[in-house]
Design a protein around this motif. Structure first.
Motif, short mmCIF file in Angstrom:
data_model
loop_
_atom_site.label_atom_id
_atom_site.label_comp_id
_atom_site.label_asym_id
_atom_site.label_seq_id
_atom_site.Cartn_x
_atom_site.Cartn_y
_atom_site.Cartn_z
N UNK A 1 71.84 40.16 66.74
CA UNK A 1 70.83 40.95 67.27
C UNK A 1 71.05 42.35 66.59
N UNK A 2 71.94 42.66 65.73
CA UNK A 2 72.09 43.72 65.02
C UNK A 2 71.34 43.60 63.84
N UNK A 3 71.40 42.53 63.28
CA UNK A 3 70.63 41.91 61.89
C UNK A 3 69.07 41.95 62.51
N UNK A 4 68.64 41.56 63.74
CA UNK A 4 67.17 41.26 63.88
C UNK A 4 66.61 42.52 64.35
N UNK A 5 67.46 43.42 64.88
CA UNK A 5 66.68 44.85 65.15
C UNK A 5 67.15 46.04 64.09
N UNK B 1 58.18 42.88 40.66
CA UNK B 1 58.99 42.55 41.41
C UNK B 1 58.38 42.78 43.05
N UNK B 2 58.39 41.78 43.63
CA UNK B 2 58.05 41.91 44.99
C UNK B 2 58.80 42.75 45.82
N UNK B 3 58.18 43.32 46.80
CA UNK B 3 58.79 44.18 47.78
C UNK B 3 59.92 43.29 48.60
N UNK B 4 61.37 43.82 48.99
CA UNK B 4 62.25 43.14 49.76
C UNK B 4 61.95 43.26 51.11
N UNK B 5 62.04 42.10 51.90
CA UNK B 5 61.60 41.94 53.14
C UNK B 5 63.11 41.53 53.96
N UNK B 6 63.01 42.11 55.15
CA UNK B 6 64.04 42.06 55.98
C UNK B 6 64.00 40.57 56.79
N UNK B 7 65.01 40.01 57.05
CA UNK B 7 65.14 38.61 57.87
C UNK B 7 64.94 39.06 59.25
N UNK B 8 64.05 38.81 59.80
CA UNK B 8 64.07 38.99 61.38
C UNK B 8 63.55 37.66 62.16
N UNK B 9 64.51 36.99 62.57
CA UNK B 9 64.36 35.64 63.16
C UNK B 9 63.41 35.74 64.47
N UNK B 10 62.77 34.74 64.84
CA UNK B 10 61.89 34.77 66.18
C UNK B 10 62.70 34.11 67.48
N UNK B 11 63.02 35.19 68.14
CA UNK B 11 63.77 34.84 69.28
C UNK B 11 62.94 35.10 70.38
N UNK B 12 63.52 34.33 71.54
CA UNK B 12 63.10 34.48 72.78
C UNK B 12 63.31 35.86 73.32
N UNK B 13 62.44 36.54 74.13
CA UNK B 13 62.58 38.19 74.46
C UNK B 13 63.77 38.11 75.28
N UNK B 14 64.06 37.19 76.42
CA UNK B 14 65.23 37.47 77.08
C UNK B 14 66.57 37.59 76.16
N UNK B 15 66.52 36.71 75.06
CA UNK B 15 67.81 36.51 74.33
C UNK B 15 68.36 38.07 74.00
N UNK B 16 67.42 39.03 73.88
CA UNK B 16 67.91 40.47 73.27
C UNK B 16 68.71 41.17 74.28
N UNK B 17 68.58 40.55 75.46
CA UNK B 17 69.67 41.15 76.56
C UNK B 17 70.44 40.08 77.57
N UNK B 18 70.13 39.17 77.66
CA UNK B 18 71.22 38.28 78.42
C UNK B 18 72.26 38.23 78.08
N UNK B 19 72.66 38.02 76.77
CA UNK B 19 74.03 37.89 76.09
C UNK B 19 74.91 39.09 76.31
#
Length: 74
Positions: free
Chosen positions: A67-71, A1-19
């Motif tokens: 953000x919680x999921x991506x980080x 069975x392949x290893x489980x991967x975590x979904x991490x969307x590609x988001x602009x760097x500013x998105x992580x803080x502006x909201x």
């Protein structure tokens, strides 16, 4: 069975803080959102209820969740 991967969307760097500037919890003690190691069940339920009330009408609820999921937030 392949290893489980975590979904991490590609988001602009500013998105992580502006909201966060619009978050309802911005001036809240963040201990409301994270359990203590020795927290009793009743205390945990009360703390979680306070946290849920803060998040209920938050205008950036979706961004916060994403953000919680991506980080990898627990």
């Amino acid at each position: 069975m392949p290893p489980r991967t975590t979904y991490r969307p590609q988001l602009p760097a500013t998105w992580f803080w502006d909201w966060q500037l619009r978050a309802r919890c911005r001036s809240t003690d963040l201990d409301v959102f994270f359990p203590r190691n020795d927290e009793a069940r009743g205390d945990r339920l009360r703390r979680e209820q306070v946290a849920k009330q803060i998040c209920l009408d938050c205008p950036v609820q979706r961004d916060c969740r994403d953000y919680a999921i991506a980080s990898g937030e627990a």
